[in-house]
Scaffold this motif. Structure first.
Motif, short mmCIF file in Angstrom:
data_model
loop_
_atom_site.label_atom_id
_atom_site.label_comp_id
_atom_site.label_asym_id
_atom_site.label_seq_id
_atom_site.Cartn_x
_atom_site.Cartn_y
_atom_site.Cartn_z
N GLY A 21 58.32 153.76 -73.47
CA GLY A 21 58.51 155.22 -73.40
C GLY A 21 59.76 155.59 -72.62
N ILE A 22 59.99 154.87 -71.53
CA ILE A 22 61.18 155.12 -70.69
C ILE A 22 62.45 154.78 -71.48
CG2 ILE A 22 62.42 154.34 -68.62
CD1 ILE A 22 59.52 153.86 -67.39
N VAL A 23 62.43 153.60 -72.11
CA VAL A 23 63.59 153.16 -72.91
C VAL A 23 63.94 154.21 -73.96
CG1 VAL A 23 64.18 151.51 -74.75
CG2 VAL A 23 63.34 150.67 -72.54
N LEU A 24 62.94 154.69 -74.68
CA LEU A 24 63.23 155.62 -75.79
C LEU A 24 63.70 156.98 -75.28
CD1 LEU A 24 60.35 154.71 -78.29
CD2 LEU A 24 62.73 153.94 -78.30
N GLU A 25 63.15 157.45 -74.16
CA GLU A 25 63.61 158.75 -73.62
C GLU A 25 65.03 158.64 -73.09
OE1 GLU A 25 62.32 161.68 -74.04
OE2 GLU A 25 60.57 160.83 -75.05
N LEU A 26 65.35 157.50 -72.43
CA LEU A 26 66.72 157.33 -71.93
C LEU A 26 67.70 157.26 -73.10
CD1 LEU A 26 66.19 154.75 -69.00
CD2 LEU A 26 66.43 157.23 -68.83
N ALA A 27 67.28 156.56 -74.15
CA ALA A 27 68.15 156.46 -75.35
C ALA A 27 68.30 157.84 -76.00
CB ALA A 27 67.56 155.45 -76.33
N GLY A 235 58.85 158.75 -69.27
CA GLY A 235 60.25 158.58 -69.69
C GLY A 235 61.07 159.83 -69.40
N LYS A 236 60.51 161.00 -69.63
CA LYS A 236 61.24 162.25 -69.40
C LYS A 236 61.52 162.44 -67.90
CE LYS A 236 59.59 164.66 -73.52
NZ LYS A 236 60.84 164.60 -74.29
N ALA A 237 60.54 162.07 -67.08
CA ALA A 237 60.74 162.19 -65.62
C ALA A 237 61.81 161.21 -65.15
CB ALA A 237 59.41 161.96 -64.90
N VAL A 238 61.78 160.00 -65.71
CA VAL A 238 62.81 159.01 -65.35
C VAL A 238 64.19 159.52 -65.76
CG1 VAL A 238 63.70 156.68 -65.81
CG2 VAL A 238 61.25 157.01 -65.44
N ALA A 239 64.28 160.07 -66.98
CA ALA A 239 65.58 160.56 -67.48
C ALA A 239 66.13 161.64 -66.54
CB ALA A 239 65.42 161.11 -68.90
N PHE A 240 65.25 162.50 -66.06
CA PHE A 240 65.70 163.54 -65.11
C PHE A 240 66.25 162.89 -63.83
CE2 PHE A 240 64.27 165.98 -61.29
CZ PHE A 240 65.29 166.92 -61.30
N LEU A 241 65.46 161.98 -63.23
CA LEU A 241 65.89 161.38 -61.96
C LEU A 241 67.14 160.52 -62.14
CD1 LEU A 241 62.46 160.44 -60.35
CD2 LEU A 241 64.02 162.25 -59.63
N ALA A 242 67.34 159.99 -63.34
CA ALA A 242 68.52 159.15 -63.60
C ALA A 242 69.76 159.98 -63.94
CB ALA A 242 68.21 158.19 -64.74
N SER A 243 69.56 161.28 -64.11
CA SER A 243 70.68 162.13 -64.54
C SER A 243 71.34 162.82 -63.33
CB SER A 243 70.18 163.21 -65.50
OG SER A 243 69.50 164.23 -64.78
#
Ligand code: NAD
Length: 263
Positions: A21-27, A235-243
């Motif tokens: 899920g994390i991989v796909l949201e980051l992609a 994944g969405k939460a990770v994408a936020f923190l990684a942005s």
């Protein structure tokens, strides 16, 4: 335009479950991906989904408990992708035995994979981030690390350690412009629930049904929003923190649990 265009993210345990899920949201947000996992066959299936999103992807075989494997895996990732911007430490395991039956092997495995594994992979990536004076680390903890429980103590303790390690890493690396945060997922029905108690592969096992009933009961009685969480939520939460939207957030542990834990 995605929030992670021109970024490259390495996700440990990215083959399946939350990692997928994390991989796909980051992609989805524009990042190219490195999946670092023991399960390379499963990782290749997730990699194919990343390619369908138009992003580049590398699969690296990595055992996060093994120094040689983490060092070689990170070197391979850097060589093939030309650099890394984001590290997501997601690989994790649960104990096989529950309650007072938990044995030394359960304790060692939870410690080695869930906690020391994060330190080991981070050690391999940090020099690269320091050299660039930039980087984002997101560690996957758990709400189990927020509170004790009678069921899987070695897991709970390892996840409390992840929250503490995240704070230490954030303080150590902040002056180098590296953000380090954790996410505490709530309840997501993945294979990790099957691993507790060493359940068989099939869907017909009565113990598995019992486990699912227990899972549903927690959602019903403890979850404010009364619904389970999904790998996409994490994944969405990770994408936020990684942005860069989270550029001034570090040392935090964010619960993504539908309101089970509120501190
Ligand atoms: N599922 C939940 O309800 C839940 C809740 C809170 C936190 N988490 C955490 O989320 C993370 C992912 O769990 P999941 O539910 O997707 O479980 P999962 O078992 O589906 O996935 C775990 C992944 O980690 C990989 N992995 C395990 N040991 C490894 C090692 N030594 N080296 C490299 N890779 C390894 C596995 O191959 C697998 O791909 C874990 O850290 C877990 O503790 C899960």
């Amino acid at each position: 335009m995605g929030r992670l265009d021109r970024k490259t993210a390495l996700v440990t345990g990215g083959a399946r479950g939350l990692g997928r899920g994390i991989v796909l949201e980051l992609a989805n947000e524009g990042a190219d991906i490195v999946i670092a996992d023991l399960l390379t066959d499963v990782a290749e299936q997730t990699a194919a989904e990343v390619r369908q999103l138009g992003r580049q992807v590398t699969v690296v075989r990595m055992d996060v408990t093994d120094t040689r494997s983490t060092q070689t895996g990170i070197q391979q990732a850097l060589a093939e992708r030309g650099g890394l911007d984001i590290l997501v430490n997601n690989a994790g395991v649960a104990p096989v035995h529950t309650g007072t039956e938990a044995d030394e092997e359960d304790w060692d495995r939870c410690y080695e994979v869930n906690l020391k594994g994060i330190w080991k992979v981070s050690q391999a990536v940090i020099p690269h981030f320091v050299e660039r004076r930039a980087g984002k680390i997101v560690n996957i903890a758990s709400i189990a690390g927020r509170r004790g429980g009678a069921w899987i103590a070695p897991y709970n303790a390892s996840k409390a350690g992840v929250i503490s390690l995240t704070q230490s890493q954030a303080r150590e690396l902040g002056p180098q412009n590296i953000n380090v945060n954790a996410i505490c997922p709530g309840l997501i029905w993945t294979d990790i629930w099957r691993a507790i108690g060493g359940m068989p592969e099939g869907e017909d096992d009565p113990v598995l049904h019992e486990r699912r009933t227990y899972f549903d009961k927690i959602i019903e009685t403890s979850c404010t929003l009364q619904r389970e969480q999904t790998p996409e939520d994490i994944g969405k939460a990770v994408a936020f923190l990684a942005s860069d939207d989270a550029r001034n957030i570090t040392g935090q542990a964010l619960n993504v649990d539908g309101g089970i834990v509120m501190n």
